[in-house]
Structures are given as C-alpha cells and as structure tokens.
Design an enzyme around this catalytic site. Structure first.
Site, PDB file in Angstrom:
ATOM      1  N   LYS A 170       0.896  -1.174   0.000  1.00 51.01           N
ATOM      2  CA  LYS A 170       0.000   0.000   0.000  1.00 51.01           C
ATOM      3  C   LYS A 170       0.927   1.214   0.000  1.00 51.01           C
ATOM      4  O   LYS A 170       1.483   1.596   1.024  1.00 51.01           O
ATOM      5  CB  LYS A 170      -0.884  -0.020   1.249  1.00 51.01           C
ATOM      6  CG  LYS A 170      -2.199   0.728   1.123  1.00 51.01           C
ATOM      7  CD  LYS A 170      -2.095   2.165   0.727  1.00 51.01           C
ATOM      8  CE  LYS A 170      -1.719   3.094   1.861  1.00 51.01           C
ATOM      9  NZ  LYS A 170      -1.489   4.491   1.383  1.00 51.01           N
ATOM     10  N   GLU A 245       9.903   1.938  10.427  1.00 48.57           N
ATOM     11  CA  GLU A 245      10.933   2.934  10.131  1.00 48.57           C
ATOM     12  C   GLU A 245      10.247   4.285  10.250  1.00 48.57           C
ATOM     13  O   GLU A 245       9.426   4.639   9.409  1.00 48.57           O
ATOM     14  CB  GLU A 245      11.480   2.747   8.703  1.00 48.57           C
ATOM     15  CG  GLU A 245      12.191   1.434   8.468  1.00 48.57           C
ATOM     16  CD  GLU A 245      13.561   1.385   9.112  1.00 48.57           C
ATOM     17  OE1 GLU A 245      14.059   2.431   9.567  1.00 48.57           O
ATOM     18  OE2 GLU A 245      14.130   0.291   9.190  1.00 48.57           O
ATOM     19  N   CYS A 279      14.095  11.356   6.113  1.00 40.79           N
ATOM     20  CA  CYS A 279      13.908  11.088   7.547  1.00 40.79           C
ATOM     21  C   CYS A 279      15.240  11.116   8.300  1.00 40.79           C
ATOM     22  O   CYS A 279      15.287  11.463   9.468  1.00 40.79           O
ATOM     23  CB  CYS A 279      13.231   9.752   7.732  1.00 40.79           C
ATOM     24  SG  CYS A 279      13.964   8.494   6.714  1.00 40.79           S
ATOM     25  N   GLU A 369      10.158  16.813  14.211  1.00 41.06           N
ATOM     26  CA  GLU A 369      10.578  16.630  12.825  1.00 41.06           C
ATOM     27  C   GLU A 369       9.830  17.624  11.931  1.00 41.06           C
ATOM     28  O   GLU A 369       8.610  17.695  11.976  1.00 41.06           O
ATOM     29  CB  GLU A 369      10.260  15.196  12.400  1.00 41.06           C
ATOM     30  CG  GLU A 369      10.766  14.889  11.031  1.00 41.06           C
ATOM     31  CD  GLU A 369      10.580  13.420  10.691  1.00 41.06           C
ATOM     32  OE1 GLU A 369       9.458  12.919  10.838  1.00 41.06           O
ATOM     33  OE2 GLU A 369      11.566  12.795  10.275  1.00 41.06           O
TER      34      GLU A 369
HETATM   35  P1  NAD Z   1       2.484   8.862   7.101  1.00 43.05           P
HETATM   36  O1  NAD Z   1       2.762   8.121   8.329  1.00 43.05           O
HETATM   37  O2  NAD Z   1       1.387   9.830   7.084  1.00 43.05           O
HETATM   38  O3  NAD Z   1       2.184   7.850   5.886  1.00 43.05           O
HETATM   39  C1  NAD Z   1       3.000   6.750   5.592  1.00 43.05           C
HETATM   40  C2  NAD Z   1       2.152   5.648   4.988  1.00 43.05           C
HETATM   41  O4  NAD Z   1       1.222   5.195   5.956  1.00 43.05           O
HETATM   42  C3  NAD Z   1       1.322   6.091   3.771  1.00 43.05           C
HETATM   43  O5  NAD Z   1       1.272   5.050   2.841  1.00 43.05           O
HETATM   44  C4  NAD Z   1      -0.043   6.316   4.390  1.00 43.05           C
HETATM   45  O6  NAD Z   1      -1.094   6.172   3.460  1.00 43.05           O
HETATM   46  C5  NAD Z   1      -0.086   5.221   5.429  1.00 43.05           C
HETATM   47  N1  NAD Z   1      -1.041   5.446   6.521  1.00 43.05           N
HETATM   48  C6  NAD Z   1      -1.509   6.624   7.017  1.00 43.05           C
HETATM   49  N2  NAD Z   1      -2.379   6.399   8.012  1.00 43.05           N
HETATM   50  C7  NAD Z   1      -2.467   5.051   8.166  1.00 43.05           C
HETATM   51  C8  NAD Z   1      -3.202   4.202   9.056  1.00 43.05           C
HETATM   52  N3  NAD Z   1      -4.024   4.687   9.982  1.00 43.05           N
HETATM   53  N4  NAD Z   1      -3.023   2.869   8.935  1.00 43.05           N
HETATM   54  C9  NAD Z   1      -2.192   2.355   8.014  1.00 43.05           C
HETATM   55  N5  NAD Z   1      -1.494   3.106   7.148  1.00 43.05           N
HETATM   56  C10 NAD Z   1      -1.622   4.443   7.229  1.00 43.05           C
HETATM   57  O7  NAD Z   1       3.859   9.509   6.716  1.00 43.05           O
HETATM   58  P2  NAD Z   1       4.198  10.394   5.455  1.00 43.05           P
HETATM   59  O8  NAD Z   1       3.666  11.766   5.685  1.00 43.05           O
HETATM   60  O9  NAD Z   1       3.750   9.695   4.228  1.00 43.05           O
HETATM   61  O10 NAD Z   1       5.795  10.359   5.476  1.00 43.05           O
HETATM   62  C11 NAD Z   1       6.561  11.242   6.207  1.00 43.05           C
HETATM   63  C12 NAD Z   1       7.050  10.601   7.478  1.00 43.05           C
HETATM   64  O11 NAD Z   1       7.720   9.372   7.208  1.00 43.05           O
HETATM   65  C13 NAD Z   1       8.068  11.434   8.192  1.00 43.05           C
HETATM   66  O12 NAD Z   1       7.747  11.518   9.549  1.00 43.05           O
HETATM   67  C14 NAD Z   1       9.386  10.680   8.019  1.00 43.05           C
HETATM   68  O13 NAD Z   1      10.334  10.863   8.964  1.00 43.05           O
HETATM   69  C15 NAD Z   1       8.950   9.295   7.941  1.00 43.05           C
HETATM   70  N6  NAD Z   1       9.905   8.494   7.200  1.00 43.05           N
HETATM   71  C16 NAD Z   1      10.718   7.616   7.883  1.00 43.05           C
HETATM   72  C17 NAD Z   1      11.665   6.871   7.205  1.00 43.05           C
HETATM   73  C18 NAD Z   1      12.568   5.903   7.899  1.00 43.05           C
HETATM   74  O14 NAD Z   1      13.156   5.064   7.237  1.00 43.05           O
HETATM   75  N7  NAD Z   1      12.720   5.938   9.185  1.00 43.05           N
HETATM   76  C19 NAD Z   1      11.765   6.986   5.839  1.00 43.05           C
HETATM   77  C20 NAD Z   1      10.924   7.886   5.186  1.00 43.05           C
HETATM   78  C21 NAD Z   1       9.999   8.615   5.883  1.00 43.05           C
END
Ligand code: NAD
Length: 462
Positions: A170, A245, A279, A369
């Site tokens: 997803k 992550e 990130c 962040e």
């Molecule tokens: P997000 O958590 O909003 O979304 C990530 C994914 O989760 C998307 O596919 C989203 O559709 C899904 N999602 C959202 N709500 C959900 C739920 N209730 N249940 C299941 N899935 C759900 O994050 P974002 O805004 O897409 O990405 C930015 C964040 O990701 C930042 O905080 C960043 O630090 C983090 N990030 C971490 C890493 C790492 O490797 N540690 C890498 C990239 C990004």
C-alpha cells in the site's frame, strides 16, 4: 505519464471494488497528472488472499530462482530508469538530476544487492546438534511513504521476495504512479502471480485494513511516528511481527578540530537535498561556541546559494506545516539567517532553503521533525554538552560527526543514541543496516540485516 485505473492483484490489473479515486498532483505546478483507484478493505482482502495463496510455492522456490527474478527486476529498473526518474519528478517534484542520481539509481543498487544476497545467503545453519532453518515469515503487508517513493518500496519488497515471502504493498497517496511503475517492472521480471500485489488507497482505509488483515504475518511500515504507533498497536494486538521505520531529528556534530567549511557545506547540502524530506537528514547542526558565528555565516551563504535549485515539498499540507515550523522557530526566539516563512513562488509548494540560528535544545524546531528544507544551528559549550544535545530528542535515526581525527569522531559516535552515523562525511552504503534507536523505529532495513527481518527460524534437533 501512464496511470493504471486498476489494482495489481494476482498477476493482473483488476478494477477496484469501489469507484473512489486518488488524484495525483504535480507539486511544482499544482496540476493533476493522473488518477488511481482508492482501494478499500475488500480490495485489500482480495490482495492478501492472493498473496497467501502464492506463499507456499514461492517459499519453496529455490533461492537461486528467487535471485534470478530479482536480477530480472533489477534489469527492468535499469532499462526503465529514465521513466522512473520522470515519474518521481512529476509526482514528488524532485529536480530531474536528483531523480536520476538518487530516486532511480538507489533502488537499482538495492534490488541488485538482494539478488546477490538471495543467491549467497545461508538459509540453513548448524548449531551443535541442531539444524536451524531460516524460513520466510509469510505474507508481508508493506506500507510506504512518498519521500523516496521507489526506494521505500524496493527496500521492503526486494528483501521480502529474497526471503521467500509474498507481499501486498500500500504505497503513499501522493506517489502512487511510481508504485504502479514498480508493479509493471515486477510483472516484466516474471515474478509469479500473487507473489507481489499492489493496492493503492488511503492510509486510514486501505493501509489500516492491510495492517489488520489476518492473512498478513508481518507489517513493514515506513512513515510518521504517529501512524507507526497505531500500526504497532494493531500488530501487537494480533501478535503479528512488525517493522517500523519512523521519523528522525538527527544531529550533525562538528567538533572543534574539524574542517568547518566542509562540515557546514556538506551539512547544508544534506538538509536541503530532496527539499528536506529525508527522515535521516541532519536537521540540527551542533557547533562549538568559539566557531559558532563563523558556522552561521557559512551555513547562511550555502543555503542562499541553493535558491531556485531546490524542488517543492510534496503537497500543500506539507508546505503549510513547514512554513508554520519556521514561524514557530522565530516566535520562540530563533534568528532567521536564510530563507523564511514566505513561499518563494506563486505556484507550486515551494519553501525557501531556510537556516535558523540561536536555536536552543528545548525549542519546538529542535525537538520535532519538520520534514522540509530547514536547518537549525545550535551552540554547545564542550563535548559533554554536545552529546547531551545530540541525544536529547525522542528520535535516534541517524547523525554525523566531524573531527580533525577520525578516531575522535568515532569515539563520539559510539556514545550517540542513533542507528547510523556518518564519520567526516562518510558515503551512503546500501548494504549497511538502516533503522532507528528510540522512537525512530523497530527493526532494520537494507543488506543482510534487512533480509533477516523477513525470516524466522525453525530448529531441528538431531
Ligand atoms: P504517514 O505516516 O502519514 O504515511 C506513511 C504511509 O502510511 C502512507 O502510505 C499512508 O497512506 C499510510 N497510513 C496513514 N495512516 C495510516 C493508518 N491509519 N493505517 C495504516 N497506514 C496508514 O507519513 P508520510 O507523511 O507519508 O511520510 C513522512 C514521514 O515518514 C516522516 O515523519 C518521516 O520521517 C517518515 N519516514 C521515515 C523513514 C525511515 O526510514 N525511518 C523513511 C521515510 C519517511
């Protein structure tokens, strides 16, 4: 740019159950560039069943054959590199050169590394009178963010397939076209039907359904800490395996003997690349008080040079969030020395490369962040103070240390509560384990440590 109007399930593109769609917007000009289905719980169920049905055969496929499929996948990614870079530029807004050099190239390296690992890894070992089998965990529910759209997908799917797991992906709402392109590549690579499935959709609908689905054995999630916490709770309640992550607030520690100009220059470039949407970005630069003013000047000049070369952030919500953090920083007493809280262009979700000086460790911008092109400069008194500041957040994903002597930097790095540290500008290594201490996550990705996340052991005693 091609957008499929279906979901890739059991080896074919199929219509979604419902009619809802997600509009994909180019963040550089705010134009709609495509529409993809917003899959729902029923679609996730179909995909998870397909992955479950395909599991036994794929798990029993000899590792050499799994390696051959991954090599083929890597080759398709190579052949379609330009298309990948164009797609990432269109839906993420990343400058074309960065899309080529990073967004398209890193996944090729990672897919290649797992083709090799699948062929060479020992899936069996002897421990005294036991034979330990390393078996696939099962069906993986992979949920990915938009910031490195293809890398985040490949960093989960390639090790999962190498291990013998099957996958339902997803991807993020903002970057589904790259995910569709990846599904095409998997198909072209001859991966059997049902081994990889793609359901585009909204996080709280399709993402949540995937995390909760009883056929999913492991949820591998990359994204925000807020969502990660919920997914961890869902997985915990069902006693599923989970890999998270999450976010970061990494420190770039410049010790007094370091090459200051180089450390500041590389530090600014690190934060500005991908418009700060990394990130592991070193968003807090820590400088000794005697060198602080010089570092501020160098950082401001380096950020100003970025000017128009930086891409937009991914969407209007992120832009408002990042600009809000800059305003908050100033309101809490930070000094703006480059950029600022005004959008530099009328169209597109742009944020000026921004540097804030006189940031203190308790300020919001030093703790939370931001996920935008915003660097905070903090002053430290001595090494102990620097260490306290570096370790003084809930995160622990990455970091950097610069010193005159490498051994001095290593000694400092050993005391940092973080999963990755670059010493005097060390290069990215796609085989090194990547993941977080503290609230930056659970588990590791990349290389053999990443492969291990998708394996479970069975011990046979003789
Ligand atoms: P997000 O958590 O909003 O979304 C990530 C994914 O989760 C998307 O596919 C989203 O559709 C899904 N999602 C959202 N709500 C959900 C739920 N209730 N249940 C299941 N899935 C759900 O994050 P974002 O805004 O897409 O990405 C930015 C964040 O990701 C930042 O905080 C960043 O630090 C983090 N990030 C971490 C890493 C790492 O490797 N540690 C890498 C990239 C990004």
């Amino acid at each position: 740019m091609k957008a499929h109007d279906g979901l890739y399930i059991d080896g074919a593109w199929r219509p979604a159950t419902g009619r809802d769609v997600i509009e994909v917007v180019n963040p550089a000009d705010e134009q709609v560039i495509g529409r993809v289905p917003a899959g729902d719980a029923l679609d996730v169920d179909t995909a998870a069943r397909a992955a479950r049905a395909a599991l036994a055969a794929w798990a029993a496929t000899p590792p050499a054959e799994r390696a051959a499929r991954l090599t083929a996948l890597r080759d398709v990614l190579v052949a379609r590199k330009d298309e990948i870079a164009e797609t990432v530029t269109a839906e993420l807004g990343s400058p074309p050169q960065f899309s080529q050099a990073v967004h398209a190239s890193v996944p090729i390296a990672v897919a290649g590394s797992y083709a090799e690992l699948a062929a060479t890894h020992s899936f069996e070992e002897k421990v005294g009178n036991s034979t330990v089998l390393h078996e696939p965990v099962g069906v993986v529910g992979a949920i990915t963010p938009w910031n490195y759209p293809l890398h985040q997908i490949v960093a989960k799917v390639a090790p999962a397939l190498a291990a013998g797991c099957t996958v339902v992906l997803k991807p993020a709402e903002d970057t589904p076209l790259t995910a569709q392109l990846f599904a095409e590549a998997v198909h072209e690579a001859g991966v059997p039907a049902g081994v990889f499935n793609l359901v585009t959709g909204l996080g709280p609908v399709a993402g949540q359904a995937l995390a909760e689905h009883p056929d999913v054995d492991l949820v591998s999630f990359t994204g925000s800490t807020a969502v990660g916490r919920r997914i961890g709770a869902v997985a915990g309640a069902a006693v599923k395996k989970v890999a998270l992550e999450l976010g970061g607030k990494s420190a770039n520690v410049i010790l007094p003997g370091a090459d200051l100009a180089k450390a500041v220059g590389v530090g600014v470039a690190n934060v500005m690349s991908n418009s700060g949407q990394t990130c592991s970005a070193w968003t807090r630069m820590l400088v000794h008080r005697d060198q602080y003013d010089e570092a501020v000047e160098l950082a401001a000049a380096a950020a100003a040079k970025y000017g128009d070369r930086i891409g937009p952030v991914v969407n209007a919500k992120q832009q408002a969030r990042v600009l809000g953090y800059i305003e908050k920083g100033v309101a809490e007493g930070a000094r703006l020395v480059a950029g600022g809280p005004e959008s530099p262009r009328e169209q597109g979700y742009f944020v000026s490369p921004t540097v804030l000086a006189d940031v203190t460790p308790e300020m919001t911008i030093a703790q939370e962040e931001i996920f935008g092109p915003v660097l905070s400069l903090l002053r430290y008194e001595d090494e102990e103070d620097a260490l306290r500041i570096a370790n003084g957040t809930v995160y622990g994903l990455a970091g950097a240390v610069w010193a005159g002597e490498e051994s001095e930097a290593v000694a400092f790095a050993r005391r940092m509560d973080t999963g990755q540290v670059d010493i005097n500008g060390g290069r990215f290594n796609p085989l090194a384990p990547f993941g977080g201490y503290k609230q930056s996550g659970v588990g590791r990705e990349l290389g053999s440590h990443g492969l291990a996340e998708y394996l479970q052991t069975k011990s046979l005693q003789f």
